[in-house]
Design a protein around this motif. Structure first.
Motif: not given
Lengths: 420, 146
Positions: A282, A212, A280, A264, A266-267, A214, A321, A224-226
């Motif tokens: 995914s 993770d 988000e 994965y 993406l947020s 962020q 999503w 944002t976070k991956f």
């Protein structure tokens, strides 16, 4: 086991009647807990439980203990029980238990049973009072995967890195063994996906990792976070019934080995005063090594050149999503609106393949619009009421629905939570 | 290209102007134990401290932050953290219920917070400026915000 649940519930009740503080302090040990009771009702289709008739089989409770042993070392554990239809049945489990060595701002180590850091909300999905809605968006946080994606037994490196005018970066790298219960979580979902007759007796994997990153951007409130993950050496044992070419049926023991299981998320989250916007996306991939059904059928009528090997079935990608907006109007009232789409097979978004195989096309998607309301009665009590309108039934366990399914259905959820 | 240059200029200007009111803010004072090695902190550092991300001073001593339960808590959060009180409470409940941290120590009055900071090595907190008097000069230090 019931005695343990009663003990857990009694402790939480005792705390309530003694007059709760935000936490209990027993010397150097800090104690927190929560208990919630919910109700689910659908107008058609059973969702996660016998919801067509309404069900109270929807509760969660947990209590945690933690302590700072030194300036650098912290330990803690949380025991947890939940019930949702046939899952959980209030069996008390160790939710998390780990030692946390915080060496530097940018480097810490956790070891033990750790909550899986996946997307914005997976770590806290058991703690209902930490969000506006009752249910998390199923496109990214599927209830079917909840048990398996809850915790990992292993270790994690984590830290916070300031980046001057570029904001702040947080990272969390986790590795360890996941738990796959026979009758819950990913195991149930996997069995249904492979074959309706497949009865999984066990599922296991060598190890899994989650990474993770962020980024809290320079724009105040925007982060944002991956999240990426991979599960290695995953396999499932079970029994399957296959119809042969001559019309007879064969029951056979099978082992499904996964060549690939990863994904994965993406947020994006933006906080502006009382408004929180979140989105988000995914993807989740899996590929079976060998086509087991073809192998069994070939055993009855072996082709020249022996049993089929090849690359196995094609890789399946599921996609989901959602977007959501929540707003707190007063100290005690908050509301949220979200829209979510989920496709168990991203190559069959219109349901044609499902239709060709004799299934309902609407089982190829799940499109959900949810309106949630949250009432903070005081610092410890929260009441939530929520309504969801659903189009489709993709990615949901069919075991609760022996009768005909409907393509459009509405879910009403209510939940009361006490936490301290 | 010009659009990017314009955007960058506007961003840098917004960062500058965003920092000015804080350094001149008279309502909230950031205070720390007298032995704390820092005299100046950036807004980003203050945010990191009160979110539990930064836990050590430059001399490697443990950092302990404390908060108020009064209305100044909301003002502090709005100015430095960018959260409402409910969001900040939720953030710490998330930390607590996942075992990542204990809950922050909170005080009913600025005087109690001042006494705690004066007596606790490595501690840092905030108070309304009117709660500060010269009597505290030898006990705590005021941190400037850059």
């Amino acid at each position: 086991m019931k005695k343990t649940v009663m003990l857990l519930a009694s402790v939480l009740t005792l705390v309530f009647f003694l007059g709760p503080a935000y936490s209990l302090d027993a010397g150097n040990i800090e104690i927190h807990g929560f208990i919630s009771q919910g109700y689910l009702l659908t107008d058609s289709n059973n969702y996660l439980a016998e919801t067509e008739d309404g069900t109270f089989e929807f509760n969660e409770m947990g209590i945690n203990f933690s302590s700072d042993l030194t300036d650098l070392l912290r330990i803690g554990l949380q025991i947890f029980a939940r019930d949702l239809g046939t899952v959980g049945n209030d069996e008390v489990v160790l939710d998390w238990a780990y030692a946390d060595y915080r060496w530097l701002d940018w480097l810490g180590l956790r070891a033990g049973r750790i909550k899986i850091d996946y997307g914005l909300y997976n770590e806290t999905r058991e703690m209902d009072m930490l969000r506006t809605g009752v249910m998390l968006p199923q496109s990214v946080y599927s209830e079917l995967w909840r048990d398996s994606f809850s915790c990992i037994n292993g270790a994690a490196l984590y830290g916070y890195v300031p980046m001057s005018f570029m904001g702040r970066l947080a990272y969390d790298l986790q590795i360890g063994a996941m738990t796959f219960k026979k009758d819950a979580g990913f195991t149930r979902a996997f069995g249904r996906r492979m074959n309706e007759t497949l009865d999984i007796s066990s599922m296991d994997a060598d190890y899994a990792w989650f990474a993770d990153f962020q980024w809290s951007t320079p724009l105040p409130g925007l982060k944002t976070k991956f999240t990426a993950y991979d599960i290695e050496g995953m396999e499932a044992d079970g029994n399957i019934t296959v119809t042969m070419m001559d019309g007879s049926t064969v029951n056979s023991a099978v082992t499904y080995e996964l060549a690939e299981k990863n994904g994965y998320v993406l947020s994006l989250e933006y906080v502006l005063k009382n408004l929180i916007l979140a989105a988000e996306y995914s993807e989740d991939n899996y590929q079976i090594k060998t086509d087991m059904e073809a192998q069994i059928q070939a055993q009855g009528n072996p082709p020249e050149g022996g049993l089929p090997q090849g690359d196995g079935p094609p890789k399946i990608t599921s996609e989901g999503w959602y977007v959501s907006a929540s707003y707190r109007f007063t100290d005690w009232f908050e509301t949220a609106l979200s829209y979510s789409e989920y496709y168990p097979n991203a190559d069959d978004k219109d349901g044609e393949i499902k239709n060709d195989h004799g299934g309902h096309p609407f089982m190829s998607w799940l499109k959900t619009t949810t309106l949630s309301t949250r009432f903070d009665i005081n610092d410890y009590w929260v009441l939530k009421l929520e309504a969801s309108y659903n189009d489709g039934f993709g990615g949901i366990n069919l075991a609760d629905n022996p009768d005909e399914l409907g393509p459009y259905w509405t879910l009403f959820a209510a939940k009361m939570t006490f936490s301290f | 290209m010009r659009i990017w240059q314009l955007a960058l200029t506007m961003f840098l200007l917004s960062q500058y102007f965003a920092s000015v009111p804080l350094s001149q803010a008279g309502d909230i004072l950031i205070i720390a134990n007298k032995e704390v090695p820092a005299s100046v902190l950036s807004k980003n550092e203050i945010r990191s401290i009160f979110l539990g991300e930064k836990i050590r001073w430059d001399d490697d001593r443990k950092m302990t932050f404390v908060i108020l339960k009064t209305k100044e808590h909301d003002e502090f959060l709005r100015a430095y953290i960018g959260n409402t009180a409910a969001q900040y409470l939720n953030y710490w409940k998330k930390m607590v219920f996942t075992g990542k941290s204990k809950s922050p120590k909170a005080f009913d009055t600025p005087e109690k917070l001042l006494d705690y900071v004066a007596e606790t090595e490595g501690s840092v907190g905030y108070i309304p400026s009117e709660a500060y008097s010269d009597a505290y000069n030898d006990k705590v230090k005021i941190i400037s915000v850059k």
